[in-house]
Design an enzyme around this catalytic site. Sequence first.
Site, PDB file in Angstrom:
ATOM      1  N   CYS A 315      77.697  16.548  52.715  1.00 58.51           N
ATOM      2  CA  CYS A 315      78.775  18.021  52.690  1.00 58.51           C
ATOM      3  C   CYS A 315      80.208  17.532  52.027  1.00 58.51           C
ATOM      4  O   CYS A 315      80.882  18.509  52.199  1.00 58.51           O
ATOM      5  CB  CYS A 315      78.717  18.507  53.902  1.00 58.51           C
ATOM      6  SG  CYS A 315      76.842  18.894  54.488  1.00 58.51           S
ATOM      7  N   HIS A 455      86.937  21.678  57.963  1.00 57.69           N
ATOM      8  CA  HIS A 455      85.439  21.481  57.524  1.00 57.69           C
ATOM      9  C   HIS A 455      84.733  22.239  58.388  1.00 57.69           C
ATOM     10  O   HIS A 455      83.872  22.922  58.247  1.00 57.69           O
ATOM     11  CB  HIS A 455      84.959  19.882  57.729  1.00 57.69           C
ATOM     12  CG  HIS A 455      83.707  19.627  57.750  1.00 57.69           C
ATOM     13  ND1 HIS A 455      83.056  19.977  56.201  1.00 57.69           N
ATOM     14  CD2 HIS A 455      82.827  19.369  58.360  1.00 57.69           C
ATOM     15  CE1 HIS A 455      81.998  19.778  56.386  1.00 57.69           C
ATOM     16  NE2 HIS A 455      81.401  19.199  57.638  1.00 57.69           N
ATOM     17  N   GLU A 466      87.392  16.766  64.727  1.00 56.01           N
ATOM     18  CA  GLU A 466      88.067  17.190  63.461  1.00 56.01           C
ATOM     19  C   GLU A 466      89.477  17.961  64.416  1.00 56.01           C
ATOM     20  O   GLU A 466      90.541  17.246  63.685  1.00 56.01           O
ATOM     21  CB  GLU A 466      87.609  18.132  62.527  1.00 56.01           C
ATOM     22  CG  GLU A 466      88.548  18.416  61.447  1.00 56.01           C
ATOM     23  CD  GLU A 466      87.881  19.382  60.358  1.00 56.01           C
ATOM     24  OE1 GLU A 466      88.443  19.640  59.481  1.00 56.01           O
ATOM     25  OE2 GLU A 466      86.934  20.004  60.799  1.00 56.01           O
ATOM     26  N   LYS A 486      83.810  28.719  56.948  1.00 54.98           N
ATOM     27  CA  LYS A 486      82.534  28.583  57.444  1.00 54.98           C
ATOM     28  C   LYS A 486      82.113  29.659  58.390  1.00 54.98           C
ATOM     29  O   LYS A 486      80.915  29.923  58.871  1.00 54.98           O
ATOM     30  CB  LYS A 486      81.807  27.240  57.965  1.00 54.98           C
ATOM     31  CG  LYS A 486      82.035  26.275  56.796  1.00 54.98           C
ATOM     32  CD  LYS A 486      81.722  24.712  57.383  1.00 54.98           C
ATOM     33  CE  LYS A 486      81.593  23.702  56.214  1.00 54.98           C
ATOM     34  NZ  LYS A 486      83.064  23.309  55.936  1.00 54.98           N
ATOM     35  N   HIS A 491      77.595  27.045  56.218  1.00 56.48           N
ATOM     36  CA  HIS A 491      77.932  25.796  55.762  1.00 56.48           C
ATOM     37  C   HIS A 491      77.075  25.699  54.403  1.00 56.48           C
ATOM     38  O   HIS A 491      75.841  25.526  54.517  1.00 56.48           O
ATOM     39  CB  HIS A 491      77.437  24.678  56.758  1.00 56.48           C
ATOM     40  CG  HIS A 491      77.752  23.275  56.350  1.00 56.48           C
ATOM     41  ND1 HIS A 491      78.592  23.056  55.208  1.00 56.48           N
ATOM     42  CD2 HIS A 491      77.675  22.004  57.294  1.00 56.48           C
ATOM     43  CE1 HIS A 491      78.764  21.678  54.883  1.00 56.48           C
ATOM     44  NE2 HIS A 491      78.254  21.180  56.125  1.00 56.48           N
ATOM     45  N   PHE A 551      77.117  14.068  56.176  1.00 60.31           N
ATOM     46  CA  PHE A 551      76.331  12.768  56.936  1.00 60.31           C
ATOM     47  C   PHE A 551      76.415  11.579  56.286  1.00 60.31           C
ATOM     48  O   PHE A 551      76.618  11.436  55.046  1.00 60.31           O
ATOM     49  CB  PHE A 551      74.837  13.314  56.748  1.00 60.31           C
ATOM     50  CG  PHE A 551      74.447  14.517  57.852  1.00 60.31           C
ATOM     51  CD1 PHE A 551      75.280  14.996  58.790  1.00 60.31           C
ATOM     52  CD2 PHE A 551      73.243  14.963  57.555  1.00 60.31           C
ATOM     53  CE1 PHE A 551      75.009  16.233  59.492  1.00 60.31           C
ATOM     54  CE2 PHE A 551      72.814  16.056  58.706  1.00 60.31           C
ATOM     55  CZ  PHE A 551      73.462  16.657  59.685  1.00 60.31           C
TER      56      PHE A 551
END
Length: 564
Positions: A315, A455, A466, A486, A491, A551
């Site tokens: 991502c 993010h 985050e 998002k 996402h 990931f």
Amino acid sequence: MAASSMASPLCTWLVAACMSLDCETDRSRSPYSLQSSRKMSRWSRRRKVVSKCAGGSSESNRGAISSFYGSSIQGLMSSCLAFEPCDEFNSSKSPSSLGFFGDNGFSLLFGSNNRYINRRQRRVNRAVQSAMAVALQPAQEITTTRKPSIKQRRVVVTGMGVVTPLGHDPETFYNNLLDGVSGISEIETFDCAEYPTRIAGEIKSFSSDGWVAPKLSKRMDKFMLYLLTAGKKALVDGGITDDVMDELNKEKCGVLIGSAMGGMKVFNDAIEALRISYKKMNPFCVPFATTNMGSAMLAMDLGWMGPNYSISTACATSNFCILNAANHIIRGEADVMLCGGSDAAIIPIGLGGFVACKALSQRNGDPAKASRPWDANRDGFVMGEGAGVLLLEELEHAKKRGANIYAEFLGGSFSCDAYHVTEPRPDGVGVILCIEKALAQSGVSKEDVNYINAHATSTPAGDLKEYQALAHCFGQNPELKVNSTKSMIGHLLGAAGGVEAVATVQAIRTGWVHPNINLDNPDEGVDPGLLVGPKKERLDIKAALSNSFGFGGHNSSIIFAPYK
């Protein structure tokens, strides 16, 4: 006389070489040293010969060895020129006294054939011969020419293209974001009644007509169709008409658009066809499933021969592509780059895979409320699909053709958590490192960053970690505002960073930042004052940072600012 003057340095080098080997033997005694007693006695006998040639002075010997090991060739020569070969040294025929030179050391040194020399002797002979060649050359002054400093090329954004659940052009897309419209809905492409998650940021209506040749569009995966469409729309948005295209140096134009998942449907269809026969398989199933082929096909269509590849870092893909594309421009390898990301994984295998990871929200009864970054009641992210592409250009190149400059790309950076396949580091060090490196690389102070497109995917662990990293880096800035795109589109996996980069540039252009929807009950430890509220907010952006994490622990941060 000439012969005598030549012989003296030659013998001096022979003496120094013999003594150096002896010294090296003494210096390298260790458990790994396997010198035999026979070989050691040979060196001892040679030392006696060398000692006599040197006049028996141990101080002279030490001086020569010191020069050999610690000084330049000139230093070695000056310290050893007092040595003169004695009769015993010249007349000795014993291998033990002449060491590696054998019966006729000088002839061997200058390359005459001797079939009794072993491999080790030949290597040493070559080394000594090379050293002599250097020693006999007159001293030359070494000069270095300093590379002239070149003013760094600046990178600007001159075009944007999107394909998203909220619209297929930057204006429509961003206006919907400002209005707080949700693009999350029930999945319609396939029957997912048996899945625990049945919602996504699915694109309901999309056509590649006019952008992709019909013959290709029937064979391509949707991620490629999204990519080609968004890429060409970015060119149109950037004023790259046919006339401008003809004037471009195609060798300095490149494409760097990545994908996290690639052509999943093309590959899945090929597997299904294989159950019947390989003859039923799409001949393009392999190339159209790879992540690089979108960039390649767009370059073929445009005739662009510059940097062309894709990056796949889950991502974080788009940010990696954007930063590397900018670096190609900064280094002078390109003048124009199309960059970003594209993904289309809302298919049975894609949905099932993320369900198996237990990463998705199951708020099926109220899709528009499912994606809720930083809210205490969040239960996972919502899958989305689409593409986001930026047209990056070297500043002077853009000015020369009269391009409309939207923003300037200042830089960014990457880091790796090196911790877990899907979970972020508990201490947040990887994200902090990434942000601090991005600031340093861009030459931007923490105080100048007053907008962050986070993010924030709506996962329990990721959002909080985050936020804590952002508070650590920017918490003292009272002007800072943070939001998550998002919350409205879900996402988009590898396309997320590209679409969010467009949102970031649009925030700079318009002076408005979009809201965080569904933030009804901020998580404990989150300061609501740092986050944009449920309505759009006016903000004069000095510098904007956009984060993307993936990931595998991939972290990426990129920074934009108004062009001045």
